[in-house]
Write an enzyme that holds these catalytic residues in place. Structure first.
Site, PDB file in Angstrom:
ATOM      1  N   GLY A  82       0.745  -1.123   0.101  1.00 52.44           N
ATOM      2  CA  GLY A  82      -0.005   0.018  -0.002  1.00 52.44           C
ATOM      3  C   GLY A  82       0.792   1.078  -0.141  1.00 52.44           C
ATOM      4  O   GLY A  82       1.936   1.300   0.098  1.00 52.44           O
ATOM      5  N   LYS A 105       3.591  12.569  -2.960  1.00 52.48           N
ATOM      6  CA  LYS A 105       4.559  11.639  -2.317  1.00 52.48           C
ATOM      7  C   LYS A 105       5.478  12.379  -1.120  1.00 52.48           C
ATOM      8  O   LYS A 105       5.912  13.332  -1.419  1.00 52.48           O
ATOM      9  CB  LYS A 105       5.631  11.092  -3.375  1.00 52.48           C
ATOM     10  CG  LYS A 105       6.430   9.835  -2.877  1.00 52.48           C
ATOM     11  CD  LYS A 105       7.101   9.275  -4.074  1.00 52.48           C
ATOM     12  CE  LYS A 105       8.136   8.270  -3.857  1.00 52.48           C
ATOM     13  NZ  LYS A 105       8.694   7.639  -4.777  1.00 52.48           N
ATOM     14  N   ASP A 117       8.526   6.132   8.046  1.00 58.18           N
ATOM     15  CA  ASP A 117       8.369   7.371   8.647  1.00 58.18           C
ATOM     16  C   ASP A 117       7.199   8.196   7.673  1.00 58.18           C
ATOM     17  O   ASP A 117       6.613   9.502   8.037  1.00 58.18           O
ATOM     18  CB  ASP A 117       9.189   8.318   9.089  1.00 58.18           C
ATOM     19  CG  ASP A 117      10.113   8.529   7.939  1.00 58.18           C
ATOM     20  OD1 ASP A 117       9.728   8.454   6.522  1.00 58.18           O
ATOM     21  OD2 ASP A 117      11.439   8.914   8.094  1.00 58.18           O
ATOM     22  N   ARG A 168       2.880  14.223  -7.941  1.00 62.37           N
ATOM     23  CA  ARG A 168       2.937  13.635  -9.277  1.00 62.37           C
ATOM     24  C   ARG A 168       1.700  13.271  -9.856  1.00 62.37           C
ATOM     25  O   ARG A 168       0.398  13.332  -8.978  1.00 62.37           O
ATOM     26  CB  ARG A 168       3.805  12.496  -9.271  1.00 62.37           C
ATOM     27  CG  ARG A 168       3.157  11.419  -8.174  1.00 62.37           C
ATOM     28  CD  ARG A 168       4.187  10.215  -8.053  1.00 62.37           C
ATOM     29  NE  ARG A 168       3.644   9.143  -7.086  1.00 62.37           N
ATOM     30  CZ  ARG A 168       4.322   8.119  -6.726  1.00 62.37           C
ATOM     31  NH1 ARG A 168       5.429   7.871  -7.283  1.00 62.37           N
ATOM     32  NH2 ARG A 168       3.789   7.250  -5.799  1.00 62.37           N
ATOM     33  N   ASP A 240       4.392  -4.432  -7.344  1.00 70.94           N
ATOM     34  CA  ASP A 240       3.624  -3.435  -7.003  1.00 70.94           C
ATOM     35  C   ASP A 240       4.253  -2.002  -7.662  1.00 70.94           C
ATOM     36  O   ASP A 240       3.644  -1.081  -7.281  1.00 70.94           O
ATOM     37  CB  ASP A 240       3.814  -3.215  -5.231  1.00 70.94           C
ATOM     38  CG  ASP A 240       5.342  -3.230  -5.030  1.00 70.94           C
ATOM     39  OD1 ASP A 240       5.943  -4.434  -5.262  1.00 70.94           O
ATOM     40  OD2 ASP A 240       5.787  -2.279  -4.622  1.00 70.94           O
ATOM     41  N   ASN A 241       5.163  -2.192  -8.282  1.00 68.80           N
ATOM     42  CA  ASN A 241       5.789  -0.893  -9.114  1.00 68.80           C
ATOM     43  C   ASN A 241       5.581  -0.963 -10.494  1.00 68.80           C
ATOM     44  O   ASN A 241       6.053  -0.298 -11.143  1.00 68.80           O
ATOM     45  CB  ASN A 241       7.141  -0.798  -8.962  1.00 68.80           C
ATOM     46  CG  ASN A 241       7.647  -0.354  -7.504  1.00 68.80           C
ATOM     47  OD1 ASN A 241       6.881   0.008  -6.706  1.00 68.80           O
ATOM     48  ND2 ASN A 241       8.828  -0.759  -7.148  1.00 68.80           N
ATOM     49  N   ASP A 250       7.005   4.886 -10.122  1.00 68.11           N
ATOM     50  CA  ASP A 250       7.735   4.647  -8.697  1.00 68.11           C
ATOM     51  C   ASP A 250       9.138   4.601  -8.957  1.00 68.11           C
ATOM     52  O   ASP A 250      10.021   3.665  -9.538  1.00 68.11           O
ATOM     53  CB  ASP A 250       7.358   3.409  -7.845  1.00 68.11           C
ATOM     54  CG  ASP A 250       6.201   3.629  -7.195  1.00 68.11           C
ATOM     55  OD1 ASP A 250       5.637   4.888  -7.046  1.00 68.11           O
ATOM     56  OD2 ASP A 250       5.648   2.848  -6.488  1.00 68.11           O
TER      57      ASP A 250
END
EC number: 2.7.7.-
Length: 475
Positions: A82, A105, A117, A168, A240-241, A250
């Site tokens: 996620g 992002k 973080d 983005r 996932d990319n 990404d």
């Protein structure tokens, strides 16, 4: 502006509402004003963009959410990934009817941050901004960059850095991993809704999941063919990319090759070279297999297999077209594969700069001396005589005027390439408060095929000691 929130409202089970967190003393570093105008966002003030991207104050109408997805990372399945530091703020409906995600992002922690973080650092944010605009200018499908914000927020990676955000945009940030998450988390009944969403908003010309998968295969094949021809290594091709729309997505430890190194690895977290430059076509196929497995039960298995079987042919067909164009060839001949193979062997064995070689190859004429600028790139010009003669004979069979061919080659072989050394120089200056190098580099990359003599210093070979540098995944 016309903001909508179709993902958040129609697929609420695929995301979580999140309030973006402000940065300490944010400052606006760059606005992509041309793209903002294209999207109908030029009416938003600089102050509002700073508040939106740096102070945690979304624009009116935005409903920030973090999307959930899974993914195969370096071959192993991660069941719940996620958006760990990015938020879909909303979607802008442009004047032509196209939807554009506004995806921030570095916006802080989300339910998917795990032990992170939720922040992005200035270094990686600049790299993403430059790369997305560079690939777009090269004609490679990609997400785009709208806004760059820096700050005095301390962020700890290998060392202390400062936090930043990148806003983005793309028609969608849906990934292979979205399908995988619902397929393997016991929620397969939601996959038809995802397919329907994609068909309605992004593939209205298609009718069903089988046609959708075939188009994803086609777009993925063409995307990776473009990467290979451009000498671009993504670095982290986890599922996932991988974009369901066939976009470059990404930007982490990516890299353009300098000297031609077919097994170039740009990610120092990839010691086995799983995502090396020459492995990208095979990885694309492997990832599509995983997507097909996730779609099984919702899309006819024979249709999935038929589409997968077309991948290699589609990729090689497009790659061959691109490489012929890069060599100024308009016709196919049976000897072409051998001509390409010999060229790549020479480039690799001699450590010749890939981009400068192809750019200067356009100066070759049907007769006369070899261009001095080309010979200057070759450590041992005598080794090249055989190939250059074959190439000249091939040009003679093609016919056509030298000047016309050179113009055509200059339009596909960039003079300006986002080399990691150049990106690092811009980052170093920006971290010291000087955005001049970033601005110059961005301007050159946005018109990569033009001569732009004012940026000639950005089109020289990088020092030999820098070639092939690997980068960290940390961002």
């Amino acid at each position: 502006m016309k903001l909508i929130n179709t993902f958040a409202t129609e697929l609420p089970w695929a995301c979580e509402p999140v309030v973006p967190q402000p940065l300490r003393e944010p400052r606006l570093l760059h606005l992509n004003r041309g793209l903002l105008a294209e999207l109908g966002l030029d009416g938003v003030s600089d102050t509002d963009w700073l508040a939106c991207c740096g102070l945690g104050q979304p624009l009116p109408g935005m409903q920030p959410v973090a999307q959930v997805y899974a993914g195969h990372q370096f071959g192993g399945y991660s069941p719940r990934l996620g958006d760990g530091r990015a938020l879909l703020l909303g979607e802008q409906l442009a004047t032509d009817g196209q939807r554009w995600d506004l995806h921030l992002k570095g916006a802080g922690k989300t339910p998917f941050s795990r032990f992170g973080d939720g922040r992005a650092v200035l270094r990686s944010s600049i790299r993403e901004y430059l790369a997305s605009e560079a690939l777009h200018a090269l004609g490679i499908p990609t997400t785009r960059a709208l806004v760059l914000v820096g700050s005095k927020e301390p962020v700890y990676r290998e060392q202390e850095e400062t936090g930043a955000t990148v806003l983005r945009t793309a028609p969608s940030h849906l990934r292979f991993g979205h399908i995988e998450y619902f397929a393997w988390s016991g929620q397969g009944e939601k996959i038809p809704a995802l397919i329907d969403y994609l068909l309605r908003y992004h593939f209205p010309e298609l009718e069903n999941g089988a046609e959708l998968f075939a188009e994803v295969v086609r777009r993925t094949a063409r995307l990776i063919a473009k990467w290979q021809a451009a000498g671009f290594c993504h670095g982290v091709l986890n599922t996932d990319n991988m974009s369901l729309l066939g976009l470059t997505l990404d930007y982490g430890p990516y890299g353009f090759i300098d000297a031609y190194v077919p097994d170039f690895v740009c990610n120092h977290s990839d010691p086995d070279g799983r995502y090396a430059l020459d492995q990208q076509p095979a990885v694309g196929y492997w990832n599509l297999q995983k997507l097909a497995q996730a779609l099984a039960g919702h899309v006819d298995g024979d249709a999935l297999a038929t589409s997968l079987a077309q991948y290699e042919h589609q990729l090689m067909l497009h790659y061959s077209e691109l490489m012929r164009a890069k060599l100024g060839l308009t016709q196919w001949e049976e000897e072409d594969p051998a001509l390409f193979r010999q060229l790549f062997q020479l480039l690799a064995s001699q450590g010749v700069d890939y981009h400068l070689f192809l750019r200067r190859l356009g100066e070759v004429t049907g007769t006369g001396e070899w261009p001095a600028s080309l010979l200057a790139l070759l450590p041992d010009p005598d080794l090249w005589q055989g190939w250059l003669e074959l190439y000249r004979v091939r040009l003679t069979r093609e016919g056509g005027e030298d000047a016309v061919r050179k113009a055509q080659m200059d339009a596909i072989n960039p003079k300006y390439v986002l080399r990691n050394a150049l990106a690092q120089q811009a980052i170093d200056a920006a971290e010291g408060g000087d955005m001049t190098q970033f601005e110059r580099l961005l301007a050159a990359l946005q018109q990569p095929y033009d001569e732009q003599p004012e940026y000639a210093d950005l089109a020289t070979p990088v020092p030999q000691w820098y070639c092939g540098g690997e980068l960290s995944c940390s961002s």
